[in-house]
Write a protein that holds these residues in place. Sequence first.
Motif, mmCIF file in Angstrom:
data_model
loop_
_atom_site.group_PDB
_atom_site.id
_atom_site.type_symbol
_atom_site.label_atom_id
_atom_site.label_comp_id
_atom_site.label_asym_id
_atom_site.label_seq_id
_atom_site.Cartn_x
_atom_site.Cartn_y
_atom_site.Cartn_z
ATOM 1 N N THR A 79 -23.221 -24.518 -18.189
ATOM 2 C CA THR A 79 -22.933 -25.507 -17.017
ATOM 3 C C THR A 79 -22.662 -24.587 -16.335
ATOM 4 N N LEU A 80 -23.069 -24.630 -14.573
ATOM 5 C CA LEU A 80 -22.987 -24.638 -13.802
ATOM 6 C C LEU A 80 -21.538 -24.473 -12.791
ATOM 7 N N ASP A 81 -20.956 -22.851 -12.403
ATOM 8 C CA ASP A 81 -19.566 -23.471 -12.659
ATOM 9 C C ASP A 81 -19.387 -23.454 -10.024
ATOM 10 N N PRO A 82 -18.979 -23.274 -10.023
ATOM 11 C CA PRO A 82 -18.164 -23.695 -8.132
ATOM 12 C C PRO A 82 -18.511 -22.613 -7.663
ATOM 13 N N GLN A 83 -19.205 -21.285 -8.168
ATOM 14 C CA GLN A 83 -19.521 -20.061 -8.122
ATOM 15 C C GLN A 83 -21.228 -20.106 -7.920
#
Length: 207
Positions: A79-83
């Motif tokens: 998944t994509l993280d906030p960064q």
Amino acid sequence: MNPFRTQRPARRGGRLLALAAATVAALAPALTAGQAAAAGPAPVPALDVTSYLGTWNQLAAVPAPFNLECARDTQANYTLDPQGNVAVFNRCTTWDGGSNEIRGTARIIDQVSKAQLRVEFPNVPFQEDPAGTPNYIVTALGPDYSWAVVTDPSRLSGFVLSRTPALDDASWDQVRGAIEAAGQSPCVYLTSPTTGGIDTIAPLCTR
């Protein structure tokens, strides 16, 4: 991308290690010669990171000490993280029927293809690399991202990933061809048992 923690010795894992050692030893001369003559494995020309996210089933892998605890149903979820990096969550079923899991982060190193990443896991040794060398290269992709072949610059690791727990014969032929195109032998990959798929551990070149 599956460095699971080995929490305790497993008897069946020991037999797997013996099979892995025998397989690699038998193929070592050819593997070394092939690698010496070839450049590093080429990534796919363009990886759509969004399409690559989600859950993957490991159907085969080059054996390594960190995955001997896993008996079956090894999965990776991205998944994509906030960064803007890729958050990695790996899990598997152990030999005693329990669960093993680990979380990490993958950074895109190659901004052209997006297919070369640096994956790191907390408290896993031998990961120091201030230069940011990729250790996860997507070298082949199936139609609609149905399967993927992943290795590293040294070709010492390798994973066959699939969206489903099983592949048909035609897809397996494509996977083996992709492994060879990346400069590896399918014989150094061992099949990974999955519920609904292959239920035995054997060199990929024998199935």
